[in-house]
Design an enzyme around this catalytic site. Structure first.
Site, mmCIF file in Angstrom:
data_model
loop_
_atom_site.group_PDB
_atom_site.id
_atom_site.type_symbol
_atom_site.label_atom_id
_atom_site.label_comp_id
_atom_site.label_asym_id
_atom_site.label_seq_id
_atom_site.Cartn_x
_atom_site.Cartn_y
_atom_site.Cartn_z
ATOM 1 N N LYS A 1 0.831 -1.206 0.000
ATOM 2 C CA LYS A 1 0.000 0.000 0.000
ATOM 3 C C LYS A 1 0.863 1.252 0.000
ATOM 4 O O LYS A 1 0.632 2.178 -0.787
ATOM 5 C CB LYS A 1 -0.928 0.002 1.227
ATOM 6 C CG LYS A 1 -1.975 1.090 1.148
ATOM 7 C CD LYS A 1 -2.838 1.137 2.374
ATOM 8 C CE LYS A 1 -2.141 1.923 3.443
ATOM 9 N NZ LYS A 1 -2.900 1.993 4.690
ATOM 10 N N ASP B 1 -6.623 1.418 0.992
ATOM 11 C CA ASP B 1 -6.653 1.606 2.444
ATOM 12 C C ASP B 1 -8.059 1.276 2.937
ATOM 13 O O ASP B 1 -8.902 0.779 2.182
ATOM 14 C CB ASP B 1 -6.234 3.037 2.813
ATOM 15 C CG ASP B 1 -7.310 4.052 2.434
ATOM 16 O OD1 ASP B 1 -8.242 3.702 1.671
ATOM 17 O OD2 ASP B 1 -7.232 5.196 2.909
#
Ligand code: SF4
Length: 228
Positions: free
Chosen positions: A120, A138
């Protein structure tokens, strides 16, 4: 959602915010990388409060090494998990100086070899610093993707793969920002504010809250994206 609906979904979010930006504050790519590492399981607002003074002092990996782990901790101790994060930031700064001439590499696979940098984080850096068509899933994007039907998946990686497949041009670079901002300010975890949502007619969520003050009939979508 059909292809045409997905296009319309992003067209509307784009119309509302044509030049979406990350809410993390940074002055260069190295500072962005540090800010994203610090933001794991913390809010952007909290990270910005800590990094404003830090980034006045530290603009390069060498300056971070010179500041040292204890010096860094003094700046970031209001951020959750700051001990581990400080260790990682110093370690990744040492690697950047030793192996990359002090530059942040523009390669996702290489970025994920750095301490504290997961997929991420690497996706955020690739997108925000290098303009790559990456989708950093997220907690907000995971929720919005699943609720709307745009990108349904049980894990962040599954949602990311769906987005990679489905998001059309010219929205691929901005998509990750639009989805985060939409999740943060409109499609909120506890109570989605469907009454002022720009994509309400395109969204497949069964438990829309169509009146201000209304309550969702179920609790928020299960969220398994809480890792970096
Ligand atoms: S209609 Fe409601 S659930 Fe659907 S995207 Fe908008 S805020 Fe989220």
């Amino acid at each position: 959602m059909t292809k045409a609906e997905i296009f319309e979904f992003f067209r509307r979010l784009c119309e509302l915010n044509p030049e979406p930006q990350t809410e993390l504050e940074f002055g260069n790519t190295y500072q962005l990388l540090v800010a994203v590492v610090l933001s794991a399981q913390a809010t952007d607002v909290g990270v910005n409060k800590a990094t404003r003074a830090l980034f006045r002092e530290v603009k390069t990996p060498q300056q971070m090494i010179d500041l040292g782990e204890d010096g860094l901790k003094r700046h970031i101790r209001t951020i959750g998990l700051y001990n581990a994060k400080a260790r990682n930031v110093i370690a990744l700064s040492e690697i950047l100086v030793r192996d990359f001439g002090g530059e942040v590499p523009s390669d996702r696979d290489v970025l994920t070899t750095l301490p504290g940098v997961g997929r991420k984080t690497a996706n955020v850096v690739m997108n925000c610093a290098f303009g790559a068509e990456t989708f950093a899933v997220d907690t907000h994007i995971f929720r919005v993707g699943n609720r709307t039907g745009l990108a349904v998946g049980k894990t962040p990686l599954a949602v990311e793969k769906q987005l990679e497949r489905k998001v059309p041009q010219p929205f691929r670079v901005g998509a990750h920002h639009w989805l985060i901002l939409h999740g943060r300010y409109v499609c909120k975890a506890r109570t989605p504010e469907c009454w002022h949502c720009a994509v309400v007619d395109l969204c497949a969520y069964k438990h829309k809250v169509l009146e201000r003050g209304g309550k969702p009939r179920v609790s928020g979508t299960r969220d398994s994206s809480r890792k970096n």
